[in-house]
Design a protein around this motif. Structure first.
Motif, PDB file in Angstrom:
ATOM      1  N   ILE A  37      68.689 -18.600  33.559  1.00 15.52           N
ATOM      2  CA  ILE A  37      69.203 -19.531  34.569  1.00 15.52           C
ATOM      3  C   ILE A  37      70.288 -20.425  33.975  1.00 15.52           C
ATOM      4  N   GLU A  38      70.112 -20.802  32.716  1.00 13.96           N
ATOM      5  CA  GLU A  38      71.122 -21.610  32.034  1.00 13.96           C
ATOM      6  C   GLU A  38      72.436 -20.825  31.924  1.00 13.96           C
ATOM      7  N   ASP A  39      72.343 -19.561  31.580  1.00 13.80           N
ATOM      8  CA  ASP A  39      73.522 -18.705  31.476  1.00 13.80           C
ATOM      9  C   ASP A  39      74.235 -18.581  32.821  1.00 13.80           C
ATOM     10  N   HIS A  40      73.470 -18.368  33.888  1.00 13.83           N
ATOM     11  CA  HIS A  40      74.067 -18.230  35.221  1.00 13.83           C
ATOM     12  C   HIS A  40      74.778 -19.517  35.633  1.00 13.83           C
ATOM     13  N   ILE A  41      74.154 -20.651  35.360  1.00 11.14           N
ATOM     14  CA  ILE A  41      74.763 -21.923  35.746  1.00 11.14           C
ATOM     15  C   ILE A  41      76.048 -22.161  34.948  1.00 11.14           C
ATOM     16  N   PHE A  59      81.299 -28.637  39.670  1.00  9.39           N
ATOM     17  CA  PHE A  59      80.256 -29.652  39.814  1.00  9.39           C
ATOM     18  C   PHE A  59      78.926 -29.240  39.177  1.00  9.39           C
ATOM     19  N   LEU A  60      78.785 -27.962  38.828  1.00 12.86           N
ATOM     20  CA  LEU A  60      77.550 -27.527  38.164  1.00 12.86           C
ATOM     21  C   LEU A  60      77.419 -28.110  36.761  1.00 12.86           C
ATOM     22  N   LYS A  61      78.480 -28.742  36.268  1.00 12.11           N
ATOM     23  CA  LYS A  61      78.373 -29.436  34.982  1.00 12.11           C
ATOM     24  C   LYS A  61      77.402 -30.611  35.094  1.00 12.11           C
ATOM     25  N   HIS A  62      77.079 -31.027  36.320  1.00  9.97           N
ATOM     26  CA  HIS A  62      76.125 -32.109  36.550  1.00  9.97           C
ATOM     27  C   HIS A  62      74.674 -31.620  36.526  1.00  9.97           C
ATOM     28  N   VAL A  63      74.495 -30.327  36.295  1.00 11.13           N
ATOM     29  CA  VAL A  63      73.152 -29.741  36.184  1.00 11.13           C
ATOM     30  C   VAL A  63      72.921 -29.400  34.717  1.00 11.13           C
ATOM     31  N   ALA A 107      77.150 -22.388  45.727  1.00  9.58           N
ATOM     32  CA  ALA A 107      76.690 -22.329  44.339  1.00  9.58           C
ATOM     33  C   ALA A 107      75.205 -21.992  44.277  1.00  9.58           C
ATOM     34  N   LEU A 108      74.416 -22.621  45.138  1.00  9.96           N
ATOM     35  CA  LEU A 108      72.979 -22.360  45.168  1.00  9.96           C
ATOM     36  C   LEU A 108      72.695 -20.913  45.545  1.00  9.96           C
ATOM     37  N   HIS A 109      73.411 -20.413  46.532  1.00  3.57           N
ATOM     38  CA  HIS A 109      73.277 -19.014  46.936  1.00  3.57           C
ATOM     39  C   HIS A 109      73.585 -18.096  45.753  1.00  3.57           C
ATOM     40  N   SER A 110      74.656 -18.392  45.033  1.00  4.33           N
ATOM     41  CA  SER A 110      75.049 -17.575  43.882  1.00  4.33           C
ATOM     42  C   SER A 110      73.995 -17.606  42.780  1.00  4.33           C
ATOM     43  N   SER A 127      72.036 -14.304  41.747  1.00  3.18           N
ATOM     44  CA  SER A 127      72.196 -13.786  40.385  1.00  3.18           C
ATOM     45  C   SER A 127      70.874 -13.740  39.632  1.00  3.18           C
ATOM     46  N   MET A 128      69.975 -14.696  39.888  1.00  2.76           N
ATOM     47  CA  MET A 128      68.648 -14.646  39.249  1.00  2.76           C
ATOM     48  C   MET A 128      67.876 -13.438  39.770  1.00  2.76           C
ATOM     49  N   ASN A 129      67.929 -13.210  41.051  1.00  3.10           N
ATOM     50  CA  ASN A 129      67.233 -12.070  41.651  1.00  3.10           C
ATOM     51  C   ASN A 129      67.764 -10.764  41.067  1.00  3.10           C
ATOM     52  N   ARG A 130      69.078 -10.680  40.950  1.00  5.20           N
ATOM     53  CA  ARG A 130      69.709  -9.468  40.422  1.00  5.20           C
ATOM     54  C   ARG A 130      69.411  -9.289  38.935  1.00  5.20           C
ATOM     55  N   SER A 131      69.485 -10.358  38.162  1.00  6.02           N
ATOM     56  CA  SER A 131      69.296 -10.228  36.708  1.00  6.02           C
ATOM     57  C   SER A 131      67.853  -9.918  36.339  1.00  6.02           C
ATOM     58  N   LEU A 132      66.921 -10.386  37.141  1.00  8.86           N
ATOM     59  CA  LEU A 132      65.523 -10.067  36.855  1.00  8.86           C
ATOM     60  C   LEU A 132      65.161  -8.670  37.338  1.00  8.86           C
ATOM     61  N   GLY A 133      65.986  -8.117  38.209  1.00 10.97           N
ATOM     62  CA  GLY A 133      65.801  -6.746  38.674  1.00 10.97           C
ATOM     63  C   GLY A 133      64.427  -6.502  39.251  1.00 10.97           C
TER      64      GLY A 133
END
Length: 147
Positions: free
Chosen positions: A34-38, A47-51, A83-86, A90-96
């Protein structure tokens, strides 16, 4: 009752993603993913730099895994929604296959209505995302059967 602030919605969605994902794979992998995706999406959504993700999961003194600065509350809801959708996609896709067939539905069932309504106001519909995910899986299965 007013909707929670955008920063609170983002924080709870990310915590839910980590919680659900870490049951399907291990916690350190989930947090690094999740850190990598963000970080990757921060190129497109500055603005994701605020996460911030605290990936020191073995430090018992560390506070929260996720921290979202209140500056994110000034971001237009539609941009946060994209951004939230992405991130979810991406988490759903990366976890397969580890994510499971109903990964997004599980997220929807875990979050309370205030967060779900806040997400809808941002343009994120988890029901629609689940349907898209199922259609993609079916297309992949049909394509593989034809081979």
């Amino acid at each position: 009752m007013p909707l929670p602030e955008k920063s609170e919605i983002i924080k709870n969605v990310l915590k839910t993603l980590i919680s659900i994902s870490s049951r399907k794979t291990d916690l350190p992998y989930t947090i690094l993913t999740i850190e990598d995706h963000i970080k990757r999406l921060a190129i497109q959504y500055s603005f994701l730099k605020h996460v911030q993700i605290n990936n020191d999961v073995y430090n018992e003194e560390s506070a929260e895994v996720i921290s979202v600065m209140s500056d994110i509350n000034t971001v237009p809801p539609t941009e946060l929604g994209k951004a939230l959708h992405s991130i979810i996609h991406s988490m759903n896709r990366s976890l397969g296959d580890n994510a499971g067939h109903f990964f997004i539905k599980e997220i929807r069932n875990t979050l309370n209505d205030d967060y779900l309504n806040g997400m809808k106001d941002m343009g994120v519909d988890l029901g629609l995302m689940q349907l898209e995910s199922e259609i993609t899986r079916l297309e992949r299965e049909i394509t593989q059967r034809k081979k």
